[in-house]
Write a protein that holds these residues in place. Structure first.
Motif, PDB file in Angstrom:
ATOM      1  N   LEU A 249       0.833  -1.208   0.000  1.00 28.84           N
ATOM      2  CA  LEU A 249       0.000   0.000   0.000  1.00 28.84           C
ATOM      3  C   LEU A 249       0.866   1.255   0.000  1.00 28.84           C
ATOM      4  O   LEU A 249       0.561   2.240  -0.675  1.00 28.84           O
ATOM      5  CB  LEU A 249      -0.926  -0.002   1.212  1.00 28.84           C
ATOM      6  N   ALA A 250       1.946   1.229   0.780  1.00 31.65           N
ATOM      7  CA  ALA A 250       2.827   2.395   0.849  1.00 31.65           C
ATOM      8  C   ALA A 250       3.530   2.640  -0.483  1.00 31.65           C
ATOM      9  O   ALA A 250       3.639   3.789  -0.946  1.00 31.65           O
ATOM     10  CB  ALA A 250       3.843   2.205   1.971  1.00 31.65           C
ATOM     11  N   ALA A 251       4.019   1.579  -1.097  1.00 28.11           N
ATOM     12  CA  ALA A 251       4.694   1.733  -2.382  1.00 28.11           C
ATOM     13  C   ALA A 251       3.737   2.269  -3.442  1.00 28.11           C
ATOM     14  O   ALA A 251       4.094   3.145  -4.234  1.00 28.11           O
ATOM     15  CB  ALA A 251       5.282   0.400  -2.822  1.00 28.11           C
ATOM     16  N   ALA A 252       2.508   1.750  -3.446  1.00 26.92           N
ATOM     17  CA  ALA A 252       1.517   2.184  -4.435  1.00 26.92           C
ATOM     18  C   ALA A 252       1.142   3.643  -4.256  1.00 26.92           C
ATOM     19  O   ALA A 252       0.763   4.318  -5.232  1.00 26.92           O
ATOM     20  CB  ALA A 252       0.282   1.295  -4.343  1.00 26.92           C
ATOM     21  N   SER A 253       1.222   4.156  -3.025  1.00 23.10           N
ATOM     22  CA  SER A 253       0.829   5.540  -2.756  1.00 23.10           C
ATOM     23  C   SER A 253       1.985   6.522  -2.887  1.00 23.10           C
ATOM     24  O   SER A 253       1.816   7.721  -2.652  1.00 23.10           O
ATOM     25  CB  SER A 253       0.220   5.643  -1.356  1.00 23.10           C
TER      26      SER A 253
END
Length: 426
Positions: A241-245
């Motif tokens: 989720l962090a990488a995608a955001s």
């Protein structure tokens, strides 16, 4: 003594006085039993530790699958086979995992001290050079997290912990302050509420803008496989989720086998973005040449793979789920309907969260202690041990025997009602 469903607040003064007399008599009987029971810490019971006794005869070899001698120096990021097991359990890539020593708490401390002394890969300067450093703490929360921050001089600001995770609106309001550098989070079966951070809340936390460019979420997945029912809840994918955001460095994930195998001789792991992982290993390289790979190999042989861990944890569940059921049964049978207590019925983890009448938690703990039942100090689930409402008590039913849990919780229920009646009749 089984309670009626009449709320105490609806009783007349005479009825309250009569009930107080009855409950005081029950409490005197409890004290006369000269109990010596302890529900203070979330430790595995001896029968749980016995499940891992085969580890004492392992490893059967001193070479890993590549033929490397695990008795020697090297392998700072840990045995690849063990990293693969943790990766499967955490839902991350094995390349993102560092397998360390016996304590994930130690790895958390290493991360925080490194941030203070050197800053992270995206820090403008070491955190220790900032005028103030603050951390967001969801409450009720994990006391050892708070103690670590206090010891390091990091200020704590709180937000409520809801059933689906921390109050995101409250978090958003705080991260506008550049001195707010991070937050603690136990994402699955949180200590002590049993809350599970939903994928939606996790996504918001990873995507939200923060004034601090090096804001960190220390994602302590301490209870990720500690299920109490057939429904085995999965943790949200923090790293993904962090990488995608666009904030790949925001979360650092921690886990260990401290409540899976041996609490003092397990294995711990950290998972992070490639940049965070390289940063951590660089710092670690000044303090160590390699972890205890013999213990790594011992655990790999014992489990085989991540499914071996899951099967092992079902054996744990068979031992401790009845204890959690006994807590709920005792509180329900004696307190339900009185309007003086609320408690969680967790589907995993190690604790039951009990909220009593405001201003009485400390009195409940005192009454219990005088009756030979030791509880965690009231307020321990809040920074500096100060619950502003003095209503929260963390119950830890895993270590005592089932019979001891039943006896202790029947006594705790008496103490909860006595403290409430004392306040209502004061």
């Amino acid at each position: 003594m089984t309670t009626t469903a009449t709320p105490l607040s609806s009783l007349s003064a005479d009825e309250l006085a009569a009930r107080l007399t009855t409950v005081r008599a029950a409490y005197d009987e409890l004290k006369a039993r000269d109990l010596k029971l302890d529900l203070t810490r979330g430790k595995p019971g001896s029968d749980q530790l016995d499940l891992s006794n085969a580890l004492l005869d392992l490893p059967s070899t001193y070479r890993d699958r590549s033929g490397t001698d695990v008795r020697n120096y090297g392998g700072l990021d840990g045995l690849p086979e063990l990293r693969e097991i943790f990766a499967d359990l955490l839902g991350v890539d094995a390349a993102d995992v560092v397998a360390g020593g016996s304590s994930s708490l130690t790895m958390m401390h290493q991360v925080l001290t490194s941030l203070l002394l050197k800053g992270g890969p995206d820090s403008p300067r070491p955190w220790s050079q900032e005028p103030v450093v603050k951390f967001i703490c969801a409450v009720p929360g994990y006391d050892r997290h708070f103690m670590m921050l206090a010891e390091l001089g990091i200020e704590m600001v709180t937000v409520p912990m809801n059933a689906d995770g921390p109050d995101v609106a409250a978090v958003r309001a705080l991260v506008d302050d550049p001195s707010v550098k991070g937050m603690w989070l136990v994402p699955t079966y949180a200590n002590p509420t049993g809350s599970v951070v939903s994928p939606e809340v996790a996504a918001e936390l990873m995507a939200m803008p923060t004034a601090a460019p090096d804001f960190r979420i220390l994602w302590d997945n301490a209870y990720g496989v500690h299920h109490l029912t057939d429904e085995e809840t999965k943790s949200a994918d923090a790293l993904g989720l962090a990488a995608a955001s666009g904030h790949p460095n925001r979360p650092i994930v921690f886990a260990s086998t401290s409540k899976i195998t041996f609490a003092g001789a397990g294995v711990a792991a950290l998972a992070a973005s490639p940049e965070n992982r390289a940063w951590y290993l660089q710092r670690l390289g000044f303090a160590a040449i390699g972890p205890d790979k013999v213990n790594h190999l011992r655990h790999v042989e014992f489990f085989g793979d991540a499914d071996g861990v899951r099967a092992h944890m079902r054996k744990h569940r068979e031992l401790i789920a009845p204890k959690f059921a006994a807590v709920d049964e005792a509180l329900t049978s004696r307190l339900a309907g009185l309007g003086i207590a609320e408690w969680t019925v967790p589907t995993g983890g190690y604790f039951v969260n009990l909220d009593v009448v405001d201003g009485t938690a400390s009195r409940v703990v005192q009454l219990a202690k005088e009756a030979g039942i030791v509880l965690t100090p009231a307020g321990s689930a809040f920074p500096h041990g100060k619950d502003p409402r003095d209503r929260n008590i963390r119950l830890a039913p895993t270590f005592p025997s089932l019979a001891e849990v039943q006896t202790a919780m029947a006594g705790v229920a008496v103490c909860v009602e006595l403290a409430a009646l004392e306040k209502l009749t004061a």
